[in-house]
Scaffold this active site. Structure first.
Site, PDB file in Angstrom:
ATOM      1  N   ASP A  54     -20.486-109.435  25.616  1.00 28.05           N
ATOM      2  CA  ASP A  54     -21.114-110.744  25.791  1.00 28.05           C
ATOM      3  C   ASP A  54     -21.096-111.493  24.465  1.00 28.05           C
ATOM      4  OD1 ASP A  54     -22.757-112.853  26.439  1.00 28.05           O
ATOM      5  OD2 ASP A  54     -24.597-111.645  26.591  1.00 28.05           O
ATOM      6  N   ASN A  56     -21.678-114.850  24.057  1.00 25.90           N
ATOM      7  CA  ASN A  56     -22.605-115.985  23.911  1.00 25.90           C
ATOM      8  C   ASN A  56     -24.063-115.614  24.187  1.00 25.90           C
ATOM      9  OD1 ASN A  56     -22.624-115.722  26.641  1.00 25.90           O
ATOM     10  ND2 ASN A  56     -21.888-117.787  27.122  1.00 25.90           N
ATOM     11  N   ASP A  58     -25.722-114.577  26.813  1.00 24.08           N
ATOM     12  CA  ASP A  58     -26.437-114.963  28.042  1.00 24.08           C
ATOM     13  C   ASP A  58     -26.649-113.766  28.972  1.00 24.08           C
ATOM     14  OD1 ASP A  58     -23.916-114.526  29.006  1.00 24.08           O
ATOM     15  OD2 ASP A  58     -23.687-116.462  30.006  1.00 24.08           O
ATOM     16  N   ASP A  62     -18.073-111.992  28.802  1.00 18.42           N
ATOM     17  CA  ASP A  62     -17.236-113.194  28.904  1.00 18.42           C
ATOM     18  C   ASP A  62     -15.896-112.971  28.213  1.00 18.42           C
ATOM     19  OD1 ASP A  62     -18.021-113.439  26.173  1.00 18.42           O
ATOM     20  OD2 ASP A  62     -19.869-114.398  26.849  1.00 18.42           O
ATOM     21  N   ASP A 235      -5.566-107.617  44.955  1.00 20.58           N
ATOM     22  CA  ASP A 235      -6.742-107.104  45.659  1.00 20.58           C
ATOM     23  C   ASP A 235      -6.434-106.893  47.148  1.00 20.58           C
ATOM     24  OD1 ASP A 235      -9.735-106.781  45.320  1.00 20.58           O
ATOM     25  OD2 ASP A 235      -9.729-108.278  46.925  1.00 20.58           O
ATOM     26  N   GLU A 290      -3.567-102.972  45.238  1.00 21.87           N
ATOM     27  CA  GLU A 290      -4.678-102.187  45.763  1.00 21.87           C
ATOM     28  C   GLU A 290      -4.409-102.043  47.253  1.00 21.87           C
ATOM     29  OE1 GLU A 290      -9.513-101.896  46.270  1.00 21.87           O
ATOM     30  OE2 GLU A 290      -8.524-103.805  46.549  1.00 21.87           O
TER      31      GLU A 290
END
Ligand code: GLC
Length: 566
Positions: A54, A56, A58, A62, A235, A290
């Site tokens: 992370d 930033n 929050d 990210d 996916d 997948e």
């Protein structure tokens, strides 16, 4: 490149290469040159962006967080990254419900952050593949918002609609994933038809019979290929074709989510068309499918004749319990099924959809009657032995973020549960350092990581493990270095050898370039027969030791894995 003895014989940070070792001597800087396509030679590392790092503060990982840690992944020794979805999404399925395929969700950054990440990864020699979700979109995608606005809207046929039955039951007996009591259909009251969703109701299935859908989804591929991605993890790719009349699942399998059953011939031609899009770009962009089917036989058909997926995940191996018998059977079946097709296997122990393998193996051992103290003692040793197998099999291994730290699943209370599929545990944020929040917010200002960190974060953080030569992190690194330095481990043939009960024995490669891999899945020492203790064999790697022992041992320690040079 580091100056490690890449044969693994010195195995210590900063040690000089072995000038007299045949492995180090034979190897140019950067590892031996191979003629195999890059994706056959690579070790992939799956990043689940929400839980990786992370930047930033929050509480949600990210793209800048990933970029900040690329050097750590180079240090570890992986070759390619697979990024789980970072697209715009209402997050009903944490990004697998896409509302804009061609933009980054603000929680993860923006397109500039993606470009910077990709450029820096490439500059560091890392390839990057990204998730592509072709079977469904979010119900908040503009396509579905339009499709559901009226029966005659422009995008109506982009999704799968059916008339309600007179008796008010769904159009067929298909069961959705996640909630096994729920049908794969929901009524859309405003237009009074059912729509199909093999997953959450917030993930309506696209209708791949509609040429405009095919064209739009191919454009999504081109959008990212043009930006320079090295390929896609597609996916539930096997679900983009369905029988036109959507027949009931047979009674014997009714109740199993339809996504694990859907296996329809038309899908193959659709995948060939997808493959052509990738093949139109230079540098062998890779398609990893997948194919969520439960037999290797069925999965193998999606390799086509080299014209469908380059690689497919092999679920029987992921779900194999940690016993020598089951793994021997899975390896034998995988090789026997894929090799004749020229299809290249993948090997996965953990991902973002299943409990981590250390957790799974511990739970299974407890169920078999192992006492808690023994499980605690064996737990990491077992995970180390499993990693040794993963990284010495013939095929492309995929690591899941955090397994190199030996992480267990995070413990999630009912109040903390977020995922509709109950998969929060394996998604616990990675502990980076020894600070109070291990690199994540600590509640100051009300921000917490989006999920609890895994247990043992206080001694499994990456910074501490990096300093400890005996850590599982450094063990993964030694294994990856050894794999990179030995063609036998990367592309050599695989032979399963006779071994005592509870032991897996494999030979990789041939002649002077071969190695022997011995994995003890039991908690007892096992004496080795002469054939598995070659007189001139040298231990290149031991899962429980930092340095090598000089000569081939006559027994394997409890939960120990060894790689011997022959
Ligand atoms: C795949 C993903 C999983 C997701 C599902 C629906 O199985 O791995 O996380 O929930 O597809 O997109």
């Amino acid at each position: 490149m580091s100056s490690l003895g890449l044969c693994g014989l010195t195995g210590q940070n900063g040690a000089a290469p072995h000038l007299r070792c045949r492995y180090c001597r034979a190897m140019p800087a950067g590892g031996p040159v191979s003629s195999a396509p890059w994706w056959r030679d690579a070790v992939f590392y799956q990043i689940y962006p929400r839980s990786f790092a992370d930047a930033n503060g929050d509480g949600v990982g990210d793209l800048d967080g990933i970029r900040a840690h690329l050097a750590d992944l180079v240090w570890l020794g992986v070759d390619a990254l697979w990024l789980s979805p970072f697209y715009r999404s209402p997050m009903a399925d944490f990004g697998y419900d896409v509302s804009d395929h061609c933009d980054v969700d603000p929680i993860f950054g923006d397109l500039a952050a993606f470009d910077a990440l990709l450029a820096e990864a490439h500059a560091l020699g890392l390839r990057v593949i990204i998730d592509w979700v072709p079977n469904h979109t979010s119900d908040q995608h503009p396509w579905f918002l339009d499709a559901s606005s009226s029966r005659t809207s422009q995008h109506r046929d982009w999704y799968v609609w059916r008339e309600p039955d007179e008796d008010g039951t769904p159009p067929n007996n298909w069961v959705a994933a996640f909630d096994l009591t729920a049908p794969a259909w929901s009524v859309h009251p405003a237009t009074d038809q059912w729509y199909l969703h093999l997953f959450d109701p917030a993930q309506p299935d696209l209708n791949w019979d509609e040429p405009a859908v095919v064209a739009a989804m191919h454009d999504v591929l081109r959008f990212w290929l043009d930006r320079g991605v090295d390929g896609f993890r597609a996916d539930v790719l096997h679900t983009i074709g369905k029988f036109p009349d959507l027949p009931d699942d047979p009674p014997a399998v009714a109740g199993i989510p339809h996504c694990a059953l859907n296996d329809v011939p038309v899908t193959h031609e659709r995948i060939r068309a997808i493959r052509s899009v990738l093949d139109g770009y230079p540098d062998e962009r890779v398609l990893v499918g997948e194919i969520y089917l439960m037999t290797t036989d069925a999965i193998a058909t999606y390799y086509g004749t080299g014209d469908e997926v380059h690689m497919a995940f092999n679920f029987p191996a992921l779900y194999a319990p940690w016993t020598a018998d089951r793994w021997r059977a899975v390896i034998a079946e995988t090789m026997a099924t894929l090799e004749p097709r020229g299809a290249w296997p993948t090997w996965v122990l953990s991902n973002h959809d299943n409990p981590r393998h250390r957790t799974r193996y511990d739970l299974a051992a407890r169920r078999r009657g192992e006492d808690a103290a023994t499980t605690t003692r064996r737990s990491e040793a077992r995970a180390r032995a499993a990693a040794t197998l993963l990284l010495t099999l013939r095929g492309t291994p995929f690591l899941y973020q955090g397994e190199e730290l030996g992480l267990l699943d995070a413990e999630i209370s009912p109040e903390q549960a977020l995922d509709p599929g109950g998969r929060d545990g394996c998604r616990g944020p990675l502990p980076w350092d020894g600070s109070v929040g291990h690199g994540w917010p600590t509640g100051v200002g009300g921000t917490e990581p989006w999920l609890p960190l895994p247990p043992e974060a206080e001694f499994r953080d990456r910074a501490a493990q990096r300093e400890d030569p005996g850590s599982i992190l450094n063990m993964y690194r030694r294994l990856l270095q050894l794999r990179r330095s030995l063609p036998a481990l990367r592309t050599g043939d695989l032979e399963l050898l006779d071994a005592p009960d509870g032991v897996l024995a494999l030979r990789r490669g041939a002649g002077a370039d071969s190695c022997l891999i011995l994995i003890n899945t039991t908690g007892e020492d096992v004496e080795l027969p002469a054939a598995l203790s070659p007189i001139d064999g040298r231990v290149l790697f031991a899962s429980d030791q930092v340095g090598p022992t000089a000569i081939a041992p006559v027994s394997l320690g409890a939960d120990q894995a060894l790689i011997l040079g022959l």
